[in-house]
Scaffold this active site. Structure first.
Site, PDB file in Angstrom:
ATOM      1  N   GLY A 224     -17.328 -10.435 -12.266  1.00 17.96           N
ATOM      2  CA  GLY A 224     -16.436 -11.441 -11.715  1.00 17.96           C
ATOM      3  C   GLY A 224     -17.112 -12.192 -10.590  1.00 17.96           C
ATOM      4  N   CYS A 225     -16.566 -13.378 -10.293  1.00 13.87           N
ATOM      5  CA  CYS A 225     -17.186 -14.219  -9.275  1.00 13.87           C
ATOM      6  C   CYS A 225     -17.053 -13.589  -7.890  1.00 13.87           C
ATOM      7  CB  CYS A 225     -16.576 -15.616  -9.310  1.00 13.87           C
ATOM      8  SG  CYS A 225     -14.770 -15.664  -9.383  1.00 13.87           S
ATOM      9  N   TYR A 226     -15.847 -13.127  -7.547  1.00 17.45           N
ATOM     10  CA  TYR A 226     -15.670 -12.481  -6.240  1.00 17.45           C
ATOM     11  C   TYR A 226     -16.546 -11.234  -6.118  1.00 17.45           C
ATOM     12  CZ  TYR A 226     -11.417 -15.309  -5.249  1.00 17.45           C
ATOM     13  OH  TYR A 226     -10.515 -16.311  -4.996  1.00 17.45           O
TER      14      TYR A 226
ATOM     15  N   SER B  84     -20.220 -11.986  -5.287  1.00 12.64           N
ATOM     16  CA  SER B  84     -20.507 -12.365  -3.896  1.00 12.64           C
ATOM     17  C   SER B  84     -20.409 -11.171  -2.957  1.00 12.64           C
ATOM     18  CB  SER B  84     -19.564 -13.483  -3.446  1.00 12.64           C
ATOM     19  OG  SER B  84     -18.276 -12.993  -3.170  1.00 12.64           O
TER      20      SER B  84
END
Lengths: 343, 343, 343, 343
Positions: free
Chosen positions: A148-150, A153
């Site tokens: 996932g993107c979150y 990061s």
């Protein structure tokens, strides 16, 4: 002889970025494009910014899509499990940008998604596609679950510190800001211009499914289970994620120790870099880069990390291509932008 | 042996885009980078989104910059004339993104800029760098003046119609909307977030210097002098220009005639394309493309054209590289993006 | 004893602004609130920015809504005709913010909307609610059709010039930019954040129904039929309309003549003011003001006007309340903001 | 006889909002307007959205400004101390929107601002102007220091929980997002449209002066010293602050206890309200409201609060007027908007 790649879910934002990267890729060539409700449309109708607008989007059929070497699935949650298995059975490698195969046990999946997984034996069999942390698994696998993107990061910033024993494993706070493309291209009042522009909001507080994914990935990398809380926010911009992460360091840890731990993991990596100042998302948007800064208050033992990525590139399509590069023995950066777009 | 390119004015938005295109270019390699007030800075300090952040920006000195094969000048109005001449004397080809050499007579320059030109003999000696319209001149020249962003968008739409004798040559209205990067990177209250966000304005009404530039370029291409009025507007976005152009057609002209005239000029061109529907700027931003639609009301003889470009790409750095490609015999599209970024 | 006002169509943007103005109004009190698909919701659910969030939205029923003195209808096109007539029959004054009763003949309505009007006898019986131009009709009527947002901005700028015989009546161009709230609150891909942010577009070229409305209003005021073309654009902001209007002046007309004609019409008016410089929409957003500048090129006889309003205030809810103030003998500015919100 | 109010620092964003509220205030009348670099300008030149544009801005002179009953100082840090003392000596009540008198001891001031305070005896003598928490002090004082925007949002959410003994007093995290107007109207590259639009960033990590202000205010209200870390972020919007606050609750605390503690403090207050869902900033922007939600994970004892205000209203000019209302015995809500602007 080029290596061909299909995109299933070509009409969304992630699908569009995949096509853009594949169209310019030195090794992959863009093959068949799949869509569901947009099947029958041309590419130009759904992505007027892309070239080759007369390419057609077609409904997914496993035999037809099995002609390619690798398929990228950019589908809503729950929709990739079945086509992924159908393609794997037919010898096609799969990179799934969805969340179906990210969690590694049926129990975790059940807790996070409130449902039994249709292929429980598959959980744990997929490589988790952060190449900087799990390259060996990605290289060795024919099935990769892109994070996932979150989580991308946050995990990039936390994992080296947890692995180095530099931080407390409880009470971590991940407070993240996302551009609206992270919510996908589906039409809803919540993502209308009137609801987003000139406003910010937190959402899915204490309930976001990326929280267990983050914990699992950090734990898998560091060997130590971590406890964290994650709050996502929507901000009025198209792209970019900024995660501000609150940790505590173990007694005696210095900022030099933090930077050393970072370099040990990412020193040779082209896309993950240390920033001396807090990174702004516009410094990475358009590229596959992640920029991370660390800020230590020695008196209180607080460590704050700020991590910036483009949610559609390093947080989705770029990282998926990076994984596929490794799966086929190409340079991991092949076809991926290292320079952003600012302004 | 690669061909090397300098960028003078590397710290601005146009300079940043030039470096980004040159860094990825298959034929040019990025050479020395010049800056004025930012001389002594590293590239990473002024363009943190670009790779090779430790490259240094240096003050312009003609002998030092003469080591390259071509120099791109991205300087404020009035600042390029002297370095351009110094480089030409030393055998360096020059593409000037500024306005110093766009007008072709001293009289026109005086009227538009209210000052004598320092090298009046040069006016008329520079190729006007819209490759789709003036390729022969560009190919043959060692000095090319890249057009303004507004003129690029308007001239591409009007010139084929004027050349085909399809439109009246008087009373043309060009009403254009620009993203804020068109105003450059200089700091002013007028381009602060507080002044731009959630607002639109017209500026330099009846006074913008791009108006005579448009008239000259259309006249040069079509052989017929045109009269037009141009009003620029600033809208709250980073990039993109949309020009809505009001013309009248000559008796009997049909939309088919319009499209035929368009295809005659741009049919083989990779970057300028007809759009059946009014183009949106997000369909071209990030690419070197221009998208143009035409809308005819046969009863009133009104013809409306809508023309969309990225002001920093087709309107500046991209078109400058396209010209340089022609000047060195490369494919005109080498190193230039044909796919945009949406969203 | 206060005068009570209903809002029918309370859940939209225009409805929300009507409630906000009525809640703070010194003469009107906010009465029953009508909604269609949102009937049964509380006000707080649809307009969390408003006070009295536990007020209920109810389905429209003519007898129930007839308890008020005046009803504001903020409904989609075609939906107001029937409830308007039902309320008028029951003695309720009506201000319709929709377009059902704006055109004054069945023929014009048919041409603009492609359908027969359900109450053709009503066309021409409604006052057109620009108080600065048609105050006598508004004062005398129990039924007022509030103008479209684009026509308000354009007609205010053009009508005094046409009435004064200062401009040519043909070939007028109205090129207008609107914030996205002008498209209403309905959910669609075209108004999603992903489609609007960082982009501009023209739409309904040569087809927008506000064009005949503008021509009719200018003609009615000036006594002279005008011919114009109107192109609307969507820009990435919530509120505000900026119209840039191209006219030609009659021989000998000076900017002083223009200003005199303006003052003659608006000299005593609180909301319509001359601006010496091109107005920015942020100077009026939040207020009921219209700011208009004129720019004359005497050599070419070109006259350019720039007109700025808040589309939801002077272009909709504010102007509707202004009309209602006149219909009930209140000060026309009662309850209306004269100061905007910038930034 | 009306009560007159001066605004010193009239040209900034806070000054503009003060004038807007005072112009519409039922008790105060707007008096003399002071400016520094903009002295000699008219109001219309610096705030074209306000009425009475021919009012002049004048340089501050204590005798001249002493004609009013109350002065609002909206000046940069360090600039209000001297004029504040000069006005107090002349019998004028003062509400200072700056930070000069917020900290209550010279030692705290020195630590936060790195300089000695010019009037150290004054520290502790000023009421801290959050009326919902410190009304008695505000009512009784002729000198009120209006809180910072970030502290207002955070303190309102935390103080009742600390006072009720419901939360741990260490390890609190305040992660806040602000619109760009919070940075003031000064011109800088950091607040240019190019630097802000489509990007987010954290700034002044571990260094922001609002952190000790928050700790002091919570401690003063609750009687218990708290330790917290505060990270501000800039997001691309004009107005609004959203603070997401991470706390831990004491054993056995339920969400009902949290809500009860909230109601005990704010149950009678018009501007501070509980939200059942996470508030969005657009729900409060334009109003003097604060909306706060609480989210408890009983298993982990985590409590997350989300607090939304308009930084220029409840976070600055609105709250300052609210304080002045109390200082003069008016209704605390006089002249203040209770309804926001969305969209």
């Amino acid at each position: 002889m080029t290596t061909t790649a299909a995109v299933v879910g070509a009409s969304g934002y992630g699908g569009g970025e995949l096509i853009r990267f594949l169209d310019a890729h030195p090794e992959f060539s863009t093959g068949i494009l799949g869509a569901h409700s947009k099947a029958g449309s041309t590419l130009g109708q759904v992505h007027p910014h892309l070239a080759g607008g007369n390419r057609e989007l077609v409904s997914f059929e496993p035999d037809r899509f099995a002609e390619v070497d690798v398929a990228f699935l950019a589908l809503p949650h729950g929709a990739s499990a079945k086509p992924a298995m159908q393609l794997l059975e037919r010898g096609v490698k799969v990179v799934d940008l969805g969340s179906d195969f990210r969690l590694s046990t049926p129990q975790r999946y059940l807790e996070a998604y409130g449902a039994e997984h249709p292929y429980p034996d598959q959980l744990g069999e997929w490589a988790y596609g952060i190449p900087e942390l799990f390259a060996d698994a990605v290289v060795a696998s024919d099935r990769v679950s892109a994070p996932g993107c979150y989580p991308t990061s946050a995990v990039l910033a936390i994992a080296p510190m947890a692995a180095g024993g530099l931080i407390g494993l409880e009470g971590i706070v991940v407070d993240a800001l996302s551009g609206v493309s992270g919510a996908g291209r589906g039409v809803s009042e919540a993502t209308s211009f009137g609801a987003i522009d000139e406003s910010v909001k937190a959402y899915k507080i204490l309930q976001h499914r990326h929280q267990p994914e983050m914990m699992q990935a950090i734990g898998d990398y560091s060997g130590a289970p971590v406890e964290l809380v994650f709050t996502p926010h929507l901000v009025p911009m198209q792209r970019g994620i900024l995660s501000t992460i609150y940790m505590t360091v173990t007694e005696g840890t210095t900022i030099h120790d933090i930077h050393t731990a970072f370099d040990k993991v990412y020193g040779d990596q082209p896309f993950v870099r240390l920033s001396e100042v807090p990174p702004e998302t516009r410094w990475v948007v358009g590229s596959n880069n992640a920029l991370i800064s660390y800020h230590l208050d020695e008196a209180s033992h607080r460590l704050i990390a700020v991590s910036a990525i483009d949610n559609l590139v390093k947080g989705a399509a770029g990282q998926a291509v990076q994984c596929a590069n490794l799966m086929f023995g190409f340079d991991q950066g092949a076809g991926l932008p290292t320079e952003g777009w600012m302004p």
